[in-house]
Design an enzyme around this catalytic site. Sequence first.
Site, PDB file in Angstrom:
ATOM      1  N   LYS A  84      -5.479   6.375   1.582  1.00  0.00           N
ATOM      2  CA  LYS A  84      -6.148   5.157   2.051  1.00  0.00           C
ATOM      3  C   LYS A  84      -6.762   5.331   3.443  1.00  0.00           C
ATOM      4  CE  LYS A  84      -5.133   2.439  -1.519  1.00  0.00           C
ATOM      5  NZ  LYS A  84      -6.167   1.878  -2.395  1.00  0.00           N
ATOM      6  N   GLU A 106      -7.293  -6.449   2.574  1.00  0.00           N
ATOM      7  CA  GLU A 106      -6.276  -6.880   1.614  1.00  0.00           C
ATOM      8  C   GLU A 106      -5.380  -5.671   1.375  1.00  0.00           C
ATOM      9  OE1 GLU A 106      -9.122  -5.557   0.677  1.00  0.00           O
ATOM     10  OE2 GLU A 106      -8.281  -4.015  -0.619  1.00  0.00           O
ATOM     11  N   SER A 373      -1.667  11.062  -4.391  1.00  0.00           N
ATOM     12  CA  SER A 373      -2.342  10.100  -3.506  1.00  0.00           C
ATOM     13  C   SER A 373      -1.495   9.621  -2.336  1.00  0.00           C
ATOM     14  CB  SER A 373      -2.823   8.904  -4.321  1.00  0.00           C
ATOM     15  OG  SER A 373      -1.747   8.340  -5.051  1.00  0.00           O
TER      16      SER A 373
HETATM   17  C1  LIG Z   1      -0.260   5.879  -2.733  1.00  0.00           C
HETATM   18  C2  LIG Z   1      -1.237   5.093  -3.527  1.00  0.00           C
HETATM   19  N1  LIG Z   1      -1.849   5.681  -4.560  1.00  0.00           N
HETATM   20  C3  LIG Z   1      -2.743   5.021  -5.327  1.00  0.00           C
HETATM   21  C4  LIG Z   1      -3.038   3.689  -5.084  1.00  0.00           C
HETATM   22  C5  LIG Z   1      -4.010   2.996  -5.986  1.00  0.00           C
HETATM   23  O1  LIG Z   1      -5.210   2.691  -5.359  1.00  0.00           O
HETATM   24  P1  LIG Z   1      -6.551   3.399  -5.760  1.00  0.00           P
HETATM   25  O2  LIG Z   1      -6.692   3.277  -7.245  1.00  0.00           O
HETATM   26  O3  LIG Z   1      -7.589   2.648  -5.019  1.00  0.00           O
HETATM   27  O4  LIG Z   1      -6.459   4.826  -5.337  1.00  0.00           O
HETATM   28  C6  LIG Z   1      -2.429   3.028  -3.998  1.00  0.00           C
HETATM   29  C7  LIG Z   1      -2.739   1.633  -3.699  1.00  0.00           C
HETATM   30  O5  LIG Z   1      -2.210   1.004  -2.849  1.00  0.00           O
HETATM   31  C8  LIG Z   1      -1.504   3.753  -3.204  1.00  0.00           C
HETATM   32  O6  LIG Z   1      -0.879   3.183  -2.169  1.00  0.00           O
END
Ligand SMILES: Cc1ncc(COP(=O)(O)O)c(C=O)c1O
Length: 392
Positions: A84, A106, A373
């Site tokens: 993020k 948000e 992620s």
């Molecule tokens: C660690 C992590 N991975 C994935 C996501 C999913 O979001 P996005 O689909 O925008 O990557 C989030 C959302 O808060 C997150 O905190």
Amino acid sequence: MQKGYFGKFGGMFVPELLMPPLLEIEEAMNTIVPSESFQAEFNSILMDYVGRPSALYRCPNLSERLGFNLWLKREDLNHTGAHKINNALGQGLLCKHMGKSVLLAETGAGMHGVATATAAAMLGLECVVYMGATDVVRQSHNVRRMGLLGATVVPIESGTKTLKDAINAALRRWIADQRTTHYCFGTAAGPHPFPTLVREFQSVISREAKAQFMKKIGRLPDYVVACVGGGSNAIGAFHEFVPHSEVKLVGVEAAGTGEPGCHHSAPLNLGTPGVLHGAMSMLLQTTEGQIEPSHSIAPGLDYPGVGPEHAGLQDSGRAHYGTINDAQAYNAFMTLCRSEGILPAMESSHAVAWVLENAASIPKDSHVMVCLSGRGDKDMDIIEEYEKKFRK
Ligand SMILES: Cc1ncc(COP(=O)(O)O)c(C=O)c1O
């Protein structure tokens, strides 16, 4: 292609009052972002503050066990612990260049809230974060982090008290405060230009990964796998590989408990086309067009909509979208902890789980990249609660 559309998905389905700030951001995206000075400043922040490039790591133990090469793109190692921050800093910098002083965001899992609060502190901006009251409780650690970083967190008590309600409230606030405030949208969803802007800042993931694969194995990977909430880490991990048809792109949605008729967060697999938060995309909705509640063990995936580019990629057949339920995600979480000493976010565990569940159909000696992620420290309470309920 029509501006802001990905096939038949996308657009700007917003009240008239939101058009001026959206057009202002579109103009800034087309003029400020590509400029040499913005790019130099952004890249230097990504390198020295975020810690990029993030590692591309081959899991030795799981690769041995699975019979193919499992690579992790380690976004969990970024400052603040998730992908993020790439987008929050990009938009934070853009906010400054546009002459605004407040970053509004948000958040669901709290990671985008923490990232935006961090960017605001670092760039000298004010920060206000809207968060569903349910998420405030289940991600209380991140709420405390945002407070320490100087942000104001506003709990939202309406609707299901999760991400979709936080976005509704933040959009309303933005209408009132657009002169001073930039809405730092946290995922590749929402009205144009957000899906394109967020992809622009997140595609650093696939840009780096492509170069890292060429250096490490002399070719591109066979699979790129990422979890999909709104879709920002997935679109960032896919973008540079989209033109290379030999690379299979797999997005992973949350199937909830997986029981028949349960709530889930899989609009690409089980939804229908419709408009939510300013864009035409795939949605969980009733036949009358009312938004249905979503569920996932991973708060960041708990969203009834999805970014329009993913709906377009599914429609064109370029990407495939699978589902993983809470139990499979928990098992993948434990597997990565115990096999590799890496504690993944519950969201990212869905992507790891897709690889583990589909291992039998992945050819031996393939190279499979999972976008890890985020890190799982934020999910300790969720894991504890899950184990109390299901692992007596
Ligand atoms: C660690 C992590 N991975 C994935 C996501 C999913 O979001 P996005 O689909 O925008 O990557 C989030 C959302 O808060 C997150 O905190």
